[in-house]
Every structure is written in structure tokens, then in C-alpha cells.
Design a protein around this motif. Structure first.
Motif, PDB file in Angstrom:
ATOM      1  N   LEU A 118       0.921  -0.949  -0.022  1.00 41.58           N
ATOM      2  CA  LEU A 118      -0.087   0.020  -0.063  1.00 41.58           C
ATOM      3  C   LEU A 118       0.861   1.333   0.048  1.00 41.58           C
ATOM      4  O   LEU A 118       0.512   2.247  -0.839  1.00 41.58           O
ATOM      5  CB  LEU A 118      -0.788   0.118   0.984  1.00 41.58           C
ATOM      6  CG  LEU A 118      -2.084  -0.986   1.019  1.00 41.58           C
ATOM      7  CD1 LEU A 118      -3.025  -0.896   2.281  1.00 41.58           C
ATOM      8  CD2 LEU A 118      -3.059  -0.496  -0.106  1.00 41.58           C
ATOM      9  N   GLY A 119       1.870   1.382   0.731  1.00 42.73           N
ATOM     10  CA  GLY A 119       2.700   2.332   0.779  1.00 42.73           C
ATOM     11  C   GLY A 119       3.626   2.522  -0.732  1.00 42.73           C
ATOM     12  O   GLY A 119       3.719   3.722  -1.102  1.00 42.73           O
ATOM     13  N   LEU A 120       3.983   1.491  -1.264  1.00 38.19           N
ATOM     14  CA  LEU A 120       4.452   1.564  -2.686  1.00 38.19           C
ATOM     15  C   LEU A 120       3.340   2.047  -3.461  1.00 38.19           C
ATOM     16  O   LEU A 120       3.782   2.550  -4.420  1.00 38.19           O
ATOM     17  CB  LEU A 120       5.040   0.201  -2.975  1.00 38.19           C
ATOM     18  CG  LEU A 120       6.251  -0.009  -2.432  1.00 38.19           C
ATOM     19  CD1 LEU A 120       6.839  -1.582  -2.606  1.00 38.19           C
ATOM     20  CD2 LEU A 120       7.473   0.822  -2.580  1.00 38.19           C
ATOM     21  N   LEU A 121       2.106   1.626  -3.667  1.00 37.48           N
ATOM     22  CA  LEU A 121       1.023   2.021  -4.565  1.00 37.48           C
ATOM     23  C   LEU A 121       0.964   3.741  -4.434  1.00 37.48           C
ATOM     24  O   LEU A 121       0.708   4.417  -5.060  1.00 37.48           O
ATOM     25  CB  LEU A 121      -0.128   1.187  -4.109  1.00 37.48           C
ATOM     26  CG  LEU A 121      -0.353  -0.176  -4.818  1.00 37.48           C
ATOM     27  CD1 LEU A 121      -1.507  -0.848  -4.321  1.00 37.48           C
ATOM     28  CD2 LEU A 121      -0.286   0.082  -6.234  1.00 37.48           C
ATOM     29  N   PHE A 122       0.893   3.940  -2.980  1.00 34.88           N
ATOM     30  CA  PHE A 122       0.569   5.348  -2.696  1.00 34.88           C
ATOM     31  C   PHE A 122       1.884   6.359  -3.330  1.00 34.88           C
ATOM     32  O   PHE A 122       1.651   7.494  -3.816  1.00 34.88           O
ATOM     33  CB  PHE A 122       0.776   5.517  -1.095  1.00 34.88           C
ATOM     34  CG  PHE A 122       0.359   7.191  -0.651  1.00 34.88           C
ATOM     35  CD1 PHE A 122      -0.799   7.659  -1.172  1.00 34.88           C
ATOM     36  CD2 PHE A 122       1.738   7.848  -0.149  1.00 34.88           C
ATOM     37  CE1 PHE A 122      -0.864   9.035  -0.459  1.00 34.88           C
ATOM     38  CE2 PHE A 122       1.358   9.058   0.325  1.00 34.88           C
ATOM     39  CZ  PHE A 122       0.317   9.839   0.169  1.00 34.88           C
ATOM     40  N   GLN A 123       3.042   5.764  -3.055  1.00 34.68           N
ATOM     41  CA  GLN A 123       4.273   6.273  -3.756  1.00 34.68           C
ATOM     42  C   GLN A 123       4.057   6.518  -5.131  1.00 34.68           C
ATOM     43  O   GLN A 123       4.427   7.517  -5.876  1.00 34.68           O
ATOM     44  CB  GLN A 123       5.446   5.788  -3.387  1.00 34.68           C
ATOM     45  CG  GLN A 123       6.806   6.219  -3.954  1.00 34.68           C
ATOM     46  CD  GLN A 123       8.008   5.316  -3.774  1.00 34.68           C
ATOM     47  OE1 GLN A 123       8.141   4.564  -2.821  1.00 34.68           O
ATOM     48  NE2 GLN A 123       9.029   5.961  -4.476  1.00 34.68           N
ATOM     49  N   LEU A 124       3.649   5.440  -6.112  1.00 38.06           N
ATOM     50  CA  LEU A 124       3.241   5.318  -7.285  1.00 38.06           C
ATOM     51  C   LEU A 124       2.273   6.515  -7.883  1.00 38.06           C
ATOM     52  O   LEU A 124       2.535   7.012  -8.827  1.00 38.06           O
ATOM     53  CB  LEU A 124       2.673   3.792  -7.790  1.00 38.06           C
ATOM     54  CG  LEU A 124       2.489   3.633  -9.209  1.00 38.06           C
ATOM     55  CD1 LEU A 124       3.719   3.873 -10.218  1.00 38.06           C
ATOM     56  CD2 LEU A 124       1.819   2.458  -9.491  1.00 38.06           C
ATOM     57  N   PHE A 125       1.110   6.597  -6.885  1.00 40.25           N
ATOM     58  CA  PHE A 125       0.055   7.733  -7.113  1.00 40.25           C
ATOM     59  C   PHE A 125       0.787   8.967  -7.266  1.00 40.25           C
ATOM     60  O   PHE A 125       0.482   9.917  -7.967  1.00 40.25           O
ATOM     61  CB  PHE A 125      -1.057   7.271  -6.641  1.00 40.25           C
ATOM     62  CG  PHE A 125      -1.666   6.213  -7.064  1.00 40.25           C
ATOM     63  CD1 PHE A 125      -2.141   5.976  -8.269  1.00 40.25           C
ATOM     64  CD2 PHE A 125      -2.250   5.351  -5.985  1.00 40.25           C
ATOM     65  CE1 PHE A 125      -2.896   4.781  -8.647  1.00 40.25           C
ATOM     66  CE2 PHE A 125      -3.013   4.019  -6.356  1.00 40.25           C
ATOM     67  CZ  PHE A 125      -3.276   3.720  -7.757  1.00 40.25           C
ATOM     68  N   ILE A 126       1.643   9.078  -6.213  1.00 41.54           N
ATOM     69  CA  ILE A 126       2.083  10.497  -5.879  1.00 41.54           C
ATOM     70  C   ILE A 126       3.075  10.677  -7.269  1.00 41.54           C
ATOM     71  O   ILE A 126       3.131  11.866  -7.622  1.00 41.54           O
ATOM     72  CB  ILE A 126       2.842  10.486  -4.830  1.00 41.54           C
ATOM     73  CG1 ILE A 126       1.959  10.501  -3.624  1.00 41.54           C
ATOM     74  CG2 ILE A 126       3.757  11.832  -4.392  1.00 41.54           C
ATOM     75  CD1 ILE A 126       1.034  11.874  -3.439  1.00 41.54           C
ATOM     76  N   GLY A 127       3.739   9.817  -7.554  1.00 40.99           N
ATOM     77  CA  GLY A 127       4.695  10.066  -8.517  1.00 40.99           C
ATOM     78  C   GLY A 127       3.931  10.078 -10.065  1.00 40.99           C
ATOM     79  O   GLY A 127       4.512  11.125 -10.871  1.00 40.99           O
TER      80      GLY A 127
END
Length: 162
Positions: free
Chosen positions: A132-141
């Protein structure tokens, strides 16, 4: 040498470094899949090997190509113009570059963080929060890459500039 030239050289070196990392990590991915196969005592079908390795190579090469294009766009960037417009364009570019970094790092670690689905039937909060943290990072990117001008205006307002 201008700042534009130094930035273009740094981006090209970063893209070459990323290309080398993609090439060097393919054997470790094969080793990881083989180890997982032996640990589970199940045979992983050949198409899974091909899909995972192919996906890894495609995403890596796409990131290398996008960073190389960013270096070309830095060289094509016109130095003239008003001060505020130039500042906004350079901030937009830097935010987009940061977004590309977030996307590449999240895509690099996301498959590894989802590996628990294959190895364990038990799901803990650590197994769920890491992807979930990596998906959040992906969406922020993605938000930084595709909507950088909005972020520039938001940061300008937060600094008290209209």
C-alpha cells in the motif's frame, strides 16, 4: 558548461546507471524465482518466468528511455523568457523528475512486496502495508509527472506568492 548541460549529463548518467542495474538484476530475479520454486516445492510454469522477467525488463527499459528523453528535453529547453515563467518551468520540470523517480522506485519494489501472496497463506499488516505504501508512492509519482503545474501553483500559494 551551463546548469542545463550539467543536468543533461547527470540525467544521461543516471539512465545509463539504471540500464546497467536492469541488466545486472535479471539473473538475481531468476535466482529468486528458482529459490521460491524450491521453497514452495511446486513447479512454477515457464510462462510465469517469462512474464516476470519480461515485465521487469520492459519497465526498466521504459524508465531508462523516459529519463534519456528528459535529458534531451533539458537540452532543448530555451533559456530565454521572463524570470517567473522560467522559474515555473524549471520547478515543473524538477517536480516531474521527482515523480519519475517515485514511479521507478515504486515499480521496482512493488513486485517484491507482493511476493507474500505466493509464499504464505497468512496475511499480516506488514504484508499489506508495504504494497500500500508503494502504491501510494506510485500515485504520488504519477500526480507529479502528469499534473506538475498544479503542484507548482500550490507550492507558490503556500509560500505566499500569488
Amino acid at each position: 558548461m551551463t546548469t542545463k548541460d550539467v543536468t543533461a549529463i547527470a540525467l544521461r548518467l543516471f539512465s545509463l546507471w539504471l540500464l546497467v542495474q536492469v541488466i545486472l538484476n535479471v539473473p538475481s530475479l531468476v535466482l529468486y524465482l528458482t529459490t521460491m520454486e524450491q521453497y514452495q516445492e511446486q513447479i512454477i510454469p515457464g510462462y510465469v518466468y517469462i512474464a516476470m522477467i519480461g515485465g521487469f525488463i520492459v519497465v526498466g527499459l521504459m524508465a531508462v528511455y523516459l529519463i534519456w528523453l528528459a535529458a534531451k528535453s533539458v537540452l532543448a529547453y530555451e533559456a530565454g523568457g521572463s524570470g517567473a515563467a522560467t522559474d515555473d518551468r524549471s520547478q515543473t520540470f524538477l517536480l516531474q523528475l521527482g515523480g519519475v523517480y517515485f514511479i521507478v522506485t515504486s515499480l521496482a519494489y512493488l513486485p517484491r512486496s507482493l511476493g507474500f501472496f505466493l509464499s504464505s497463506m497468512e496475511v499480516s499488516y506488514v504484508h499489506v502495508l508495504s504494497p500500500l505504501g508503494l502504491l501510494f508512492q506510485l500515485f504520488i509519482g504519477l500526480a507529479l509527472v502528469f499534473n506538475a503545474s498544479w503542484w507548482v501553483h500550490l507550492l507558490a500559494r503556500l509560500r505566499g506568492r500569488p
